[in-house]
Design an enzyme around this catalytic site. Sequence first.
Site, mmCIF file in Angstrom:
data_model
loop_
_atom_site.group_PDB
_atom_site.id
_atom_site.type_symbol
_atom_site.label_atom_id
_atom_site.label_comp_id
_atom_site.label_asym_id
_atom_site.label_seq_id
_atom_site.Cartn_x
_atom_site.Cartn_y
_atom_site.Cartn_z
ATOM 1 N N ASP A 14 0.839 -1.202 0.000
ATOM 2 C CA ASP A 14 0.000 0.000 0.000
ATOM 3 C C ASP A 14 0.881 1.263 0.000
ATOM 4 O OD1 ASP A 14 -2.290 1.517 0.092
ATOM 5 O OD2 ASP A 14 -3.104 0.568 1.890
ATOM 6 N N ASP A 25 -10.512 2.255 -3.713
ATOM 7 C CA ASP A 25 -11.088 1.938 -2.403
ATOM 8 C C ASP A 25 -12.604 1.941 -2.463
ATOM 9 O OD1 ASP A 25 -8.927 1.369 -0.897
ATOM 10 O OD2 ASP A 25 -8.720 3.342 0.014
#
Length: 729
Positions: free
Chosen positions: A467, A537
């Site tokens: 990430d 997301d």
Amino acid sequence: MKKLFLSTILLLISALTMAATWEREQLISTRNSSLMLTAGENEPLKIAYYGDRIGEEERNNIHEAWVGLNRDAYPVFGTTCIFTNAMQVTHTDGNMTLDLIVKDVVRSNTNRGEKVAITMTDRVYPFAVTLNYETHYEEDIIETWVEVQHNEKGIVTLNRFDSSYMPIRKGNVWLSHLHGAWAAESWLTAEPLNHGILEIRNTDGSRNGHYNRPEVMFSLDGEPSENQGRVIGAVLCWSGNYSLRIDTDKSHMHHFFAGICNEASQYKLAKGETFVTPRMAYTYSQRGIGGASRNFHKWARNGMVHGCNTQRDILLNSWEGVYLDINEKDMEQMISDFAAMGGELFVMDDGWFGDKYPRTKDNSSLGDWVVDNNKLPKGLQHLINTAHGKGIKFGIWIEPEATNSISELIEKHPDWVLQVKGREPHYGRGGTQLLLDLTNPAVQDFIFGIVDNLLTQHPDIAYIKWDANVELFNYGSTYLPQDRQSHIYIDYHRGLVNVLQRIRNKYPQVVIQACGGGGGRISYGVMPYFDEFWVSDNTDALQRIYMQWATSYFYPAIAMAQHVSASPNHQTGRSVPLKFRFDVAMTGRLGMELQPKDMNDSERDFATRAIAQYKTIRPIIQMGNLYRLVSPFDKQGIASLMYVNDDASQAVFFAYKMEHFNNMNVQRVRMDGLDALKKYKITELNVPADKQPCHLDGKIFTGRLLMNTGIELNLDSEYASRVLMLVEQ
Ligand code: DGJ
């Protein structure tokens, strides 16, 4: 003085291998496209042509018909400094101009096509620019990049250093490009090119995919069409800041420039050092945007995305299921529930680490990559074994490039973060997040070590979610010297690629996802090291149809992580049937992103069947050819796409109701990519237990009818959707 210049130029030339005889015209071809350059010795290099493949006999025709572009192949800021240009430098003596002429051409074969390297030197200064072209013959891709070198005494400053310039003949030319925001990535805009300069640019510093994207399509024959018209697609392979500029001026051209954004990035080039720009990949198609996309997909699967020779596992990621509340009991239960549904891989997301500062909120612990023993008393290996015991693999989340002001790492190494001397830091996520200084080799070693330690201690970790949640704030490095501070934006990404290369050399098999706080790391600058990316997301199925559609302009399905999440959706609050959510997620690398124990029996039953059916169509989706049929952006009330395998013997068709009104007219959908002469039997997949398959199920149709006449879909309710498998009879 003159003598000195001459001798250094000669030195440069002789150092550059070949004898100076070459053909004036350099025709560089792929299976269906050609680029022609005019490389006359001691003349500026010109681009004469880029388009449909031409043969030897047509070389002259280009000039005879006056259709040659006849532009400098790499315009530089020189005595004709009034025009937009690709390169501008400051020589050691303060002179800010260039005047480049061709000195050398080297052609060689590669295993994918051929490479042509054309070196130009300045007429006066010992300064050389090599333009490289590398073909991917079968994929119709030509990659181009620039190498810069000089032999001046001292430092030459590169102020602008694009990867490429491409002139595009004016006409009814339309530009398609992607833009967005966090949780709203990949909106698509198509617009006609008009006078003025249009710039697509990114200055995030660490991720470059959230807002705009460094990938564009030019439709040369008017409004973009999926399957008709000439298209030039262009992709910049760089994970850092970029600038794509289209200058439509008084000439007959749209002038397209692309490269690293030069914001605060003057590059100081020492004598003898080589500056290499990122690659720019072009494709040309006569079959509309869809044709250009399929070229990019093939190129991606043949090396530009890591590990595409292996099909990807169906995974459950813990994030939307438990967020940071990682604990042993929930992890065991998620593993077990997912395995029971036929899942293949469990990924433990954020929240598993931190000793002195446990990661209970998003404001601490990045950098402290040790298991939180309170949350996971039996440790990582216990979870890995639990997964194996249930017959599935195990993966884990890390965010290696960042730390927090609340972490043991920053206590030990306060100088490892990017920072501006004398100024209060600007913090990112959680009000504490900072970016590590990847220009520093010690930091690179540390980041390599994070992955290396994990995989050495737990060799059977099969998957890593990498990430990246913070922008490059605080433009200052304690590692780089004062006079190299302007290298930060560039050297950060060189450092990143260096680490990724080291990881790949040692761990070619582990699947690694590029996640950038959602879709921030969707970038061909790093995809050769990552197997897939997190599209966004935002997991809302309806919005995902738009995002995935636009992302597929440039990226193949196998690289697109698409997860079924809970309803109501956590980002949009929208409630959507489970079937629709699966049908949307199944067009890429299928996964789930929810707490399975919150599903009822009929949902689990549906998920189990959908997962099993995905396994049967996975090769067609992950390795097949994409045909986009009805665009959600066209607001027809539906969206539709399909994948067809290479010999057109099998295909999977998807259709979605995008809006719902009484008596609305849903158009017939014409398929594409099939063999008109073949017959296909249709089977409907993902049919809910309480519903009957649609009227097409079990019927046999010719490819000709499916493509030329099309099918009626009978999508009669809100969020209705269909998945149809087609098998040659
Ligand atoms: C942002 C990612 O995009 C999410 O999927 C999740 O991994 C969180 N970070 C975790 O902090």
